[in-house]
Design a protein around this motif. Structure first.
Motif, PDB file in Angstrom:
ATOM      1  N   LEU A   1      45.546  46.009  60.697  1.00  0.00           N
ATOM      2  CA  LEU A   1      44.749  45.021  59.973  1.00  0.00           C
ATOM      3  C   LEU A   1      45.578  43.789  59.682  1.00  0.00           C
ATOM      4  O   LEU A   1      46.806  43.801  59.778  1.00  0.00           O
ATOM      5  CB  LEU A   1      44.176  45.609  58.678  1.00  0.00           C
ATOM      6  N   ARG A   2      44.874  42.720  59.289  1.00  0.00           N
ATOM      7  CA  ARG A   2      45.522  41.508  58.772  1.00  0.00           C
ATOM      8  C   ARG A   2      44.750  41.037  57.552  1.00  0.00           C
ATOM      9  O   ARG A   2      43.532  41.220  57.455  1.00  0.00           O
ATOM     10  CB  ARG A   2      45.602  40.390  59.822  1.00  0.00           C
ATOM     11  N   THR A   3      45.467  40.432  56.627  1.00  0.00           N
ATOM     12  CA  THR A   3      44.814  39.839  55.469  1.00  0.00           C
ATOM     13  C   THR A   3      44.223  38.493  55.863  1.00  0.00           C
ATOM     14  O   THR A   3      44.646  37.885  56.849  1.00  0.00           O
ATOM     15  CB  THR A   3      45.817  39.625  54.331  1.00  0.00           C
TER      16      THR A   3
ATOM     17  N   TRP B   1      38.538  30.613  53.863  1.00  0.00           N
ATOM     18  CA  TRP B   1      38.469  30.605  55.331  1.00  0.00           C
ATOM     19  C   TRP B   1      37.894  31.922  55.801  1.00  0.00           C
ATOM     20  O   TRP B   1      38.137  32.960  55.194  1.00  0.00           O
ATOM     21  CB  TRP B   1      39.884  30.410  55.889  1.00  0.00           C
ATOM     22  N   SER B   2      37.116  31.878  56.858  1.00  0.00           N
ATOM     23  CA  SER B   2      36.629  33.109  57.467  1.00  0.00           C
ATOM     24  C   SER B   2      36.610  32.920  58.974  1.00  0.00           C
ATOM     25  O   SER B   2      36.384  31.805  59.473  1.00  0.00           O
ATOM     26  CB  SER B   2      35.230  33.473  56.951  1.00  0.00           C
ATOM     27  N   PRO B   3      36.864  33.984  59.743  1.00  0.00           N
ATOM     28  CA  PRO B   3      36.946  33.844  61.200  1.00  0.00           C
ATOM     29  C   PRO B   3      35.581  33.605  61.821  1.00  0.00           C
ATOM     30  O   PRO B   3      34.571  34.158  61.385  1.00  0.00           O
ATOM     31  CB  PRO B   3      37.532  35.190  61.640  1.00  0.00           C
ATOM     32  N   ALA B   4      35.557  32.784  62.852  1.00  0.00           N
ATOM     33  CA  ALA B   4      34.326  32.585  63.593  1.00  0.00           C
ATOM     34  C   ALA B   4      34.060  33.773  64.503  1.00  0.00           C
ATOM     35  O   ALA B   4      32.915  34.152  64.727  1.00  0.00           O
ATOM     36  CB  ALA B   4      34.397  31.292  64.410  1.00  0.00           C
ATOM     37  N   SER B   5      35.121  34.388  65.029  1.00  0.00           N
ATOM     38  CA  SER B   5      34.981  35.527  65.930  1.00  0.00           C
ATOM     39  C   SER B   5      35.566  36.773  65.291  1.00  0.00           C
ATOM     40  O   SER B   5      36.779  36.873  65.114  1.00  0.00           O
ATOM     41  CB  SER B   5      35.685  35.251  67.268  1.00  0.00           C
ATOM     42  N   ARG B   6      34.713  37.716  64.927  1.00  0.00           N
ATOM     43  CA  ARG B   6      35.181  38.977  64.351  1.00  0.00           C
ATOM     44  C   ARG B   6      35.945  39.805  65.379  1.00  0.00           C
ATOM     45  O   ARG B   6      36.849  40.568  65.035  1.00  0.00           O
ATOM     46  CB  ARG B   6      33.998  39.779  63.823  1.00  0.00           C
ATOM     47  N   ASP B   7      35.579  39.653  66.658  1.00  0.00           N
ATOM     48  CA  ASP B   7      36.265  40.419  67.696  1.00  0.00           C
ATOM     49  C   ASP B   7      37.730  40.040  67.772  1.00  0.00           C
ATOM     50  O   ASP B   7      38.604  40.904  67.895  1.00  0.00           O
ATOM     51  CB  ASP B   7      35.583  40.196  69.050  1.00  0.00           C
TER      52      ASP B   7
ATOM     53  N   GLN C   1      32.200  29.132  66.798  1.00  0.00           N
ATOM     54  CA  GLN C   1      32.735  28.326  65.707  1.00  0.00           C
ATOM     55  C   GLN C   1      31.652  27.811  64.777  1.00  0.00           C
ATOM     56  O   GLN C   1      31.833  27.751  63.569  1.00  0.00           O
ATOM     57  CB  GLN C   1      33.532  27.147  66.276  1.00  0.00           C
ATOM     58  N   GLY C   2      30.500  27.456  65.328  1.00  0.00           N
ATOM     59  CA  GLY C   2      29.447  26.892  64.485  1.00  0.00           C
ATOM     60  C   GLY C   2      28.524  27.918  63.881  1.00  0.00           C
ATOM     61  O   GLY C   2      27.573  27.570  63.200  1.00  0.00           O
ATOM     62  N   SER C   3      28.791  29.212  64.085  1.00  0.00           N
ATOM     63  CA  SER C   3      27.865  30.241  63.606  1.00  0.00           C
ATOM     64  C   SER C   3      28.111  30.651  62.173  1.00  0.00           C
ATOM     65  O   SER C   3      27.323  31.360  61.591  1.00  0.00           O
ATOM     66  CB  SER C   3      27.965  31.485  64.504  1.00  0.00           C
ATOM     67  N   SER C   4      29.230  30.236  61.580  1.00  0.00           N
ATOM     68  CA  SER C   4      29.558  30.635  60.209  1.00  0.00           C
ATOM     69  C   SER C   4      29.701  29.396  59.336  1.00  0.00           C
ATOM     70  O   SER C   4      30.427  28.468  59.680  1.00  0.00           O
ATOM     71  CB  SER C   4      30.858  31.451  60.184  1.00  0.00           C
ATOM     72  N   GLU C   5      28.998  29.388  58.202  1.00  0.00           N
ATOM     73  CA  GLU C   5      29.077  28.243  57.300  1.00  0.00           C
ATOM     74  C   GLU C   5      30.464  28.091  56.700  1.00  0.00           C
ATOM     75  O   GLU C   5      30.867  27.000  56.329  1.00  0.00           O
ATOM     76  CB  GLU C   5      28.044  28.402  56.183  1.00  0.00           C
ATOM     77  N   ASN C   6      31.197  29.195  56.588  1.00  0.00           N
ATOM     78  CA  ASN C   6      32.509  29.151  55.960  1.00  0.00           C
ATOM     79  C   ASN C   6      33.640  28.924  56.952  1.00  0.00           C
ATOM     80  O   ASN C   6      34.800  28.878  56.579  1.00  0.00           O
ATOM     81  CB  ASN C   6      32.764  30.461  55.200  1.00  0.00           C
ATOM     82  N   SER C   7      33.329  28.814  58.234  1.00  0.00           N
ATOM     83  CA  SER C   7      34.378  28.651  59.226  1.00  0.00           C
ATOM     84  C   SER C   7      35.040  27.290  59.063  1.00  0.00           C
ATOM     85  O   SER C   7      34.395  26.274  58.831  1.00  0.00           O
ATOM     86  CB  SER C   7      33.814  28.798  60.636  1.00  0.00           C
TER      87      SER C   7
END
Length: 365
Positions: free
Chosen positions: A130-132, A139-145, A234-240
């Motif tokens: 895992l990573r923090t 910040w949140s990742p655009a790609s969970r994969d 990249q554009g799929s998350s409001e928090n990205s």
């Protein structure tokens, strides 16, 4: 006549009681009963639901979760109360908050529905877990994969300056020289339960399954091609943010050029544990699950070069890295850093079995 009736009634009652007890005994001896728990309000016990006869399908693969125990808004509210109601200067408020250890805390954890095993002498003997999230950033990742796997083994070329990261800081910037105060690891694991030097069984000596803490940072010189999953999403998350996940670069474990002159880089995983990054070893040849709670603080001052000191011996006997209690890892943390956890196993027959890994990071404003 009444005496005979009383006697018959007593006999019938006794027979009914014996029959009920016999039925209960037979039922208990032939039918498994579900465990029970106490009613939280007291009184009768409440049975758990019986397990279905048909086993449920395998659960989805585990994912890491992140949450806050004390969020930035909580810290700011308390600081505001102290400043306004007590008319205290900001410097004194900061001292009170720090002395009380009222720090923001983010928690990142991974739980395995079925324990996973990292096997020595196999290609997967160095397993990223895992990573923090980037420390202190909103910040949140655009790609969970991409977020769930180890970063590409590329050299960090240029760090993001603090002036750029300030735009993403979740709350005000800290006035402290070392805003990150503590990192806490909770690990539930065990080894294969046999083998090794029998003289050291049930100790942490000569154990070749363990966990390391790594470190990552964002690289300004990242190249995110149009086909990259991070770029596409990249554009799929409001928090990205504008920093893509593919910009993550490992500082440790280090990366080195591929062998034989092949292009590209690879991770350099050492054969034995690095004492500056070793979180915890598993107890040798112990089949029971062990819960290890390890804390690294910014003000730790154990000198690992003095190997004869009681503090260093205590760390070694507890299966911890003797270089991890000097405070350097925590003091050197910066905004945007990401802490990673790696599971290791060495040599044939060794197995690092894992149920849960959790990392808590505390920092001050």
């Amino acid at each position: 006549m009444f005496n005979n009736l009383d006697l018959n009634f007593t006999s019938i009652s006794l027979l009914l009681v014996i029959a009920a007890l016999s039925f209960r005994f037979l039922y208990n001896s032939t039918t498994p009963r579900p465990p029970t728990m106490m009613n939280p309000r007291g009184g009768a016990r409440i049975p758990f639901r019986r397990r279905p006869l048909v086993p449920p399908p395998d659960p989805q693969p585990p994912t890491t979760t992140t949450s806050y125990e004390i969020g930035p808004e909580d810290v700011m509210q308390v600081k505001d109360i102290l400043a306004k109601t007590r008319n205290l200067p900001p410097e004194l408020v900061d001292m009170i908050m720090d002395r009380a250890e009222y720090w923001t805390c983010s928690t990142t954890s991974i739980n395995y529905p079925k324990p996973v095993s990292v096997l020595g002498a196999r290609p997967g003997e160095d397993q990223f877990l895992l990573r923090t999230p980037p420390l202190g950033l909103k910040w949140s990742p655009a790609s969970r994969d991409l977020w769930r796997v180890e970063s590409e083994p590329k050299q960090l070329q240029q760090e993001y300056p603090l002036s750029e990261l300030e735009k993403l800081v979740d709350g005000p910037m800290s006035t402290l020289e070392n805003p990150f105060r503590r990192v806490v690891f909770d690990i539930v694991s065990r080894d294969q339960g046999w083998g090794g030097d029998s003289a050291h069984h049930n100790t942490y000596h000569h154990s070749f399954t363990w966990f390391d803490a790594g470190l990552e940072r964002f690289d300004m010189n990242h190249d995110c091609p149009s086909t990259c999953p991070d770029h596409v999403n990249q554009g799929s998350s409001e928090n990205s943010s504008n920093i893509p996940t593919c910009a993550i670069r490992p500082l440790w474990p280090p990366v080195v050029p591929n062998e034989g002159g092949a292009p590209g880089m690879r991770y350099n995983h050492e054969l034995l544990a690095d004492q500056d990054h070793l979180i915890q070893r598993n107890k040798l040849a112990d089949k029971t699950w062990q819960h290890h709670h390890v804390e690294w603080s910014w003000d730790d001052k154990v000198d690992s070069t003095n190997t004869d000191s009681p503090a260093v011996r205590d760390l070694d006997n507890a299966g911890r890295g003797i270089g991890t209690a000097c405070g350097e890892f925590v003091r050197n943390l910066k905004y945007g850093d990401m802490i990673t956890v790696w599971a290791r196993a060495r040599f044939g027959g060794w197995s690092n079995n894992i149920q849960k890994v959790e990392v808590k990071v505390y920092w001050a404003f």
